[in-house]
Design a protein around this motif. Structure first.
Motif, mmCIF file in Angstrom:
data_model
loop_
_atom_site.group_PDB
_atom_site.id
_atom_site.type_symbol
_atom_site.label_atom_id
_atom_site.label_comp_id
_atom_site.label_asym_id
_atom_site.label_seq_id
_atom_site.Cartn_x
_atom_site.Cartn_y
_atom_site.Cartn_z
ATOM 1 N N HIS A 2 19.432 29.703 -16.337
ATOM 2 C CA HIS A 2 19.328 28.500 -15.515
ATOM 3 C C HIS A 2 20.094 27.351 -16.147
ATOM 4 N N GLY A 3 19.972 27.222 -17.457
ATOM 5 C CA GLY A 3 20.685 26.171 -18.178
ATOM 6 C C GLY A 3 22.189 26.350 -18.132
ATOM 7 N N LEU A 4 22.644 27.597 -18.171
ATOM 8 C CA LEU A 4 24.086 27.850 -18.096
ATOM 9 C C LEU A 4 24.648 27.424 -16.745
ATOM 10 N N VAL A 5 23.923 27.729 -15.664
ATOM 11 C CA VAL A 5 24.381 27.304 -14.338
ATOM 12 C C VAL A 5 24.364 25.779 -14.245
ATOM 13 N N THR A 6 23.356 25.149 -14.840
ATOM 14 C CA THR A 6 23.310 23.685 -14.875
ATOM 15 C C THR A 6 24.538 23.137 -15.589
ATOM 16 N N MET A 7 24.931 23.769 -16.685
ATOM 17 C CA MET A 7 26.129 23.341 -17.407
ATOM 18 C C MET A 7 27.374 23.504 -16.551
ATOM 19 N N LEU A 8 27.435 24.564 -15.749
ATOM 20 C CA LEU A 8 28.577 24.751 -14.841
ATOM 21 C C LEU A 8 28.642 23.619 -13.822
ATOM 22 N N PHE A 9 27.507 23.299 -13.223
ATOM 23 C CA PHE A 9 27.479 22.180 -12.269
ATOM 24 C C PHE A 9 27.948 20.894 -12.945
ATOM 25 N N ASP A 10 27.393 20.612 -14.118
ATOM 26 C CA ASP A 10 27.755 19.376 -14.824
ATOM 27 C C ASP A 10 29.244 19.337 -15.161
ATOM 28 N N GLY A 11 29.781 20.471 -15.590
ATOM 29 C CA GLY A 11 31.204 20.532 -15.923
ATOM 30 C C GLY A 11 32.097 20.317 -14.712
ATOM 31 N N ALA A 12 31.729 20.924 -13.591
ATOM 32 C CA ALA A 12 32.525 20.760 -12.364
ATOM 33 C C ALA A 12 32.462 19.320 -11.870
ATOM 34 N N ASP A 62 38.939 10.564 -0.749
ATOM 35 C CA ASP A 62 37.790 10.816 0.118
ATOM 36 C C ASP A 62 37.364 12.282 0.073
ATOM 37 N N LEU A 63 38.335 13.183 -0.007
ATOM 38 C CA LEU A 63 38.001 14.606 -0.113
ATOM 39 C C LEU A 63 37.350 14.923 -1.458
ATOM 40 N N LEU A 64 37.796 14.241 -2.502
ATOM 41 C CA LEU A 64 37.132 14.415 -3.799
ATOM 42 C C LEU A 64 35.689 13.926 -3.720
ATOM 43 N N ASP A 65 35.482 12.802 -3.061
ATOM 44 C CA ASP A 65 34.128 12.275 -2.900
ATOM 45 C C ASP A 65 33.242 13.240 -2.116
ATOM 46 N N GLU A 66 33.805 13.839 -1.071
ATOM 47 C CA GLU A 66 33.039 14.803 -0.277
ATOM 48 C C GLU A 66 32.654 16.014 -1.127
ATOM 49 N N ALA A 67 33.624 16.557 -1.849
ATOM 50 C CA ALA A 67 33.363 17.718 -2.703
ATOM 51 C C ALA A 67 32.318 17.381 -3.764
ATOM 52 N N TYR A 68 32.462 16.206 -4.366
ATOM 53 C CA TYR A 68 31.505 15.774 -5.388
ATOM 54 C C TYR A 68 30.108 15.659 -4.793
ATOM 55 N N GLY A 69 30.004 15.036 -3.630
ATOM 56 C CA GLY A 69 28.696 14.837 -3.004
ATOM 57 C C GLY A 69 28.001 16.151 -2.691
ATOM 58 N N LEU A 70 28.739 17.102 -2.147
ATOM 59 C CA LEU A 70 28.149 18.412 -1.833
ATOM 60 C C LEU A 70 27.700 19.125 -3.102
ATOM 61 N N LEU A 71 28.550 19.120 -4.110
ATOM 62 C CA LEU A 71 28.221 19.803 -5.359
ATOM 63 C C LEU A 71 27.061 19.110 -6.073
ATOM 64 N N ASP A 72 27.019 17.801 -6.002
ATOM 65 C CA ASP A 72 25.948 17.040 -6.636
ATOM 66 C C ASP A 72 24.596 17.358 -5.986
ATOM 67 N N GLN A 73 24.577 17.503 -4.675
ATOM 68 C CA GLN A 73 23.332 17.875 -3.985
ATOM 69 C C GLN A 73 22.860 19.261 -4.417
ATOM 70 N N LEU A 74 23.798 20.193 -4.530
ATOM 71 C CA LEU A 74 23.441 21.533 -4.993
ATOM 72 C C LEU A 74 22.925 21.489 -6.435
ATOM 73 N N ALA A 75 23.581 20.700 -7.264
ATOM 74 C CA ALA A 75 23.170 20.582 -8.663
ATOM 75 C C ALA A 75 21.766 19.998 -8.763
ATOM 76 N N ASP A 76 21.484 18.973 -7.968
ATOM 77 C CA ASP A 76 20.146 18.377 -7.985
ATOM 78 C C ASP A 76 19.085 19.388 -7.571
ATOM 79 N N ALA A 77 19.364 20.138 -6.525
ATOM 80 C CA ALA A 77 18.412 21.156 -6.065
ATOM 81 C C ALA A 77 18.215 22.219 -7.147
#
Length: 137
Positions: A27-37, A108-123
């Motif tokens: 779980h921590g490794l996947v969290t690190m992947l999210f944080d790195g991305a 704007d596309l970077l912001d969209e990608a970041y927002g989607l990935l950030d929501q997944l990371a939070d979940a």
């Protein structure tokens, strides 16, 4: 581990990240992947705003690599059912947005990608908390 002898501070950071990865849970490794991305997207946007084309491309490509070779590779498509398939498609969408953002210098596309990935990371982080797996009484 391959050490970068021309940059001792980079080698030290790399060793620290590797040691952290070796001592963490899946779980921590996947969290690190999210944080790195997420960090790579942030750096890519900063480089884009500063018109640093090479650094922008390197950061966005790093985010794409983390998502494609890390997060997507961690999915169990065979046994994960609809959730795994949906996540796979969402990761593919995020990668496409990052590619378009890089090609068109579109923050704007970077912001969209970041927002989607950030929501997944939070979940993802919430399902890893001890209280999230315990039933409320």
């Amino acid at each position: 581990m391959l050490m970068n002898t021309t940059n001792p501070s980079a080698a030290y950071r790399s060793a620290g990240i590797e040691a952290e990865a070796l001592g963490t849970s899946p779980h921590g490794l996947v969290t690190m992947l999210f944080d790195g991305a997420l960090l790579a997207i942030t750096l890519g946007k900063a480089s884009m705003m500063e018109h640093k084309t090479i650094e922008k491309a390197q950061s966005i490509n790093k985010a794409i690599d983390i998502i494609g070779s890390g997060l997507r590779a961690a999915l169990n498509i065979k046994d994960g059912g609809e959730l795994a398939n949906n996540l796979d498609q969402l990761y593919e969408y995020i990668i496409m947005q990052l590619l378009k953002a890089n090609l068109n210098n579109d923050a704007d596309l970077l912001d969209e990608a970041y927002g989607l990935l950030d929501q997944l990371a939070d979940a993802w982080k919430q399902i890893g908390t001890p209280n999230a797996t315990q039933a409320q009484v």
